[in-house]
Design a protein around this motif. Structure first.
Motif, short mmCIF file in Angstrom:
data_model
loop_
_atom_site.label_atom_id
_atom_site.label_comp_id
_atom_site.label_asym_id
_atom_site.label_seq_id
_atom_site.Cartn_x
_atom_site.Cartn_y
_atom_site.Cartn_z
N PRO A 55 0.80 -1.22 0.00
CA PRO A 55 0.00 0.00 0.00
C PRO A 55 0.84 1.28 0.00
N THR A 56 2.10 1.20 -0.44
CA THR A 56 2.96 2.36 -0.45
C THR A 56 2.57 3.32 -1.57
N LEU A 57 2.46 4.56 -1.22
CA LEU A 57 2.12 5.60 -2.18
C LEU A 57 2.97 6.81 -1.86
N GLY A 58 3.67 7.30 -2.86
CA GLY A 58 4.44 8.52 -2.67
C GLY A 58 3.56 9.72 -2.94
N VAL A 59 3.57 10.68 -2.02
CA VAL A 59 2.75 11.88 -2.17
C VAL A 59 3.59 13.09 -1.77
N ASP A 60 3.71 14.05 -2.69
CA ASP A 60 4.42 15.30 -2.43
C ASP A 60 3.45 16.45 -2.65
N VAL A 61 3.54 17.48 -1.83
CA VAL A 61 2.64 18.63 -1.91
C VAL A 61 3.45 19.90 -2.14
N ALA A 62 2.98 20.71 -3.08
CA ALA A 62 3.56 22.04 -3.31
C ALA A 62 2.42 23.05 -3.31
N HIS A 75 -3.31 27.89 -5.95
CA HIS A 75 -3.46 26.46 -6.25
C HIS A 75 -2.46 25.62 -5.45
N THR A 76 -2.79 24.36 -5.34
CA THR A 76 -1.92 23.39 -4.68
C THR A 76 -1.73 22.21 -5.62
N VAL A 77 -0.49 21.72 -5.72
CA VAL A 77 -0.19 20.57 -6.56
C VAL A 77 0.17 19.40 -5.65
N VAL A 78 -0.53 18.28 -5.84
CA VAL A 78 -0.24 17.04 -5.13
C VAL A 78 0.27 16.05 -6.16
N PRO A 95 -6.20 5.76 1.88
CA PRO A 95 -6.00 6.39 3.19
C PRO A 95 -4.76 7.29 3.23
N ARG A 96 -3.69 6.91 2.55
CA ARG A 96 -2.47 7.74 2.53
C ARG A 96 -2.74 9.06 1.81
N LEU A 97 -3.40 9.00 0.66
CA LEU A 97 -3.71 10.22 -0.07
C LEU A 97 -4.67 11.10 0.73
N ALA A 98 -5.66 10.49 1.36
CA ALA A 98 -6.62 11.23 2.18
C ALA A 98 -5.92 11.91 3.36
N GLU A 99 -4.97 11.22 3.97
CA GLU A 99 -4.23 11.78 5.10
C GLU A 99 -3.52 13.07 4.68
N VAL A 100 -2.91 13.05 3.52
CA VAL A 100 -2.18 14.24 3.03
C VAL A 100 -3.14 15.35 2.62
N THR A 101 -4.15 15.01 1.84
CA THR A 101 -5.05 16.05 1.32
C THR A 101 -5.98 16.60 2.40
N ASP A 102 -6.31 15.81 3.41
CA ASP A 102 -7.16 16.32 4.49
C ASP A 102 -6.47 17.44 5.27
N ASP A 154 -1.34 15.62 -9.74
CA ASP A 154 -0.38 15.23 -10.78
C ASP A 154 -0.21 13.71 -10.71
N LEU A 155 -0.70 13.03 -11.74
CA LEU A 155 -0.69 11.57 -11.75
C LEU A 155 0.40 11.00 -12.65
N SER A 156 1.40 11.80 -13.00
CA SER A 156 2.44 11.35 -13.92
C SER A 156 3.23 10.17 -13.37
N GLY A 157 3.29 10.00 -12.06
CA GLY A 157 4.03 8.89 -11.46
C GLY A 157 3.17 7.70 -11.08
N VAL A 158 1.93 7.67 -11.55
CA VAL A 158 1.00 6.60 -11.17
C VAL A 158 1.05 5.47 -12.20
#
Length: 103
Positions: free
Chosen positions: A3-10, A15-18, A30-37, A49-53
């Motif tokens: 369930p590893t997901l890399g998430v970076d926020v700028a 605007h905000t880029v995730v 849950p990892r993405l929700a934790e960051v975006t919440d 940004d889904l370029s790394g998905v």
């Protein structure tokens, strides 16, 4: 499944880029929700940004869509991989998001 997901926020003015890397699915939501919440969206543009998905399903996207609607924000999906574009098309969800496919 890992369930590893890399998430970076700028955060930028207006605007905000995730940036997301890995697999975006039910296990990693849950990892993405934790960051975006933790983000304050209130009418801002949220760019996912889904370029790394490598793989995605609709679970995280629907959760983010509901949240951005509740906060009067706009969700833009950027650099959506081919598999993700097919998923959005099959689910009839392309019109729910501002979408920019990967080049």
């Amino acid at each position: 499944m890992d369930p590893t997901l890399g998430v970076d926020v700028a955060v930028h003015p207006g605007h905000t880029v995730v940036r997301v890397a890995g697999e975006l699915d039910t296990d990693t939501c849950p990892r993405l929700a934790e960051v975006t919440d933790a983000l304050t969206l209130h009418g801002r543009l949220l760019i996912l940004d889904l370029s790394g998905v490598a793989f995605m399903d609709s679970s995280a996207l629907h959760a983010l869509r509901n949240r951005t609607r509740a906060e009067h924000a706009v969700l833009e999906l950027r650099d959506v991989p081919g598999q993700g574009m097919r998923l959005l098309g099959l689910a009839g969800a392309r019109g729910l998001f501002a979408v920019r496919p990967a080049a």
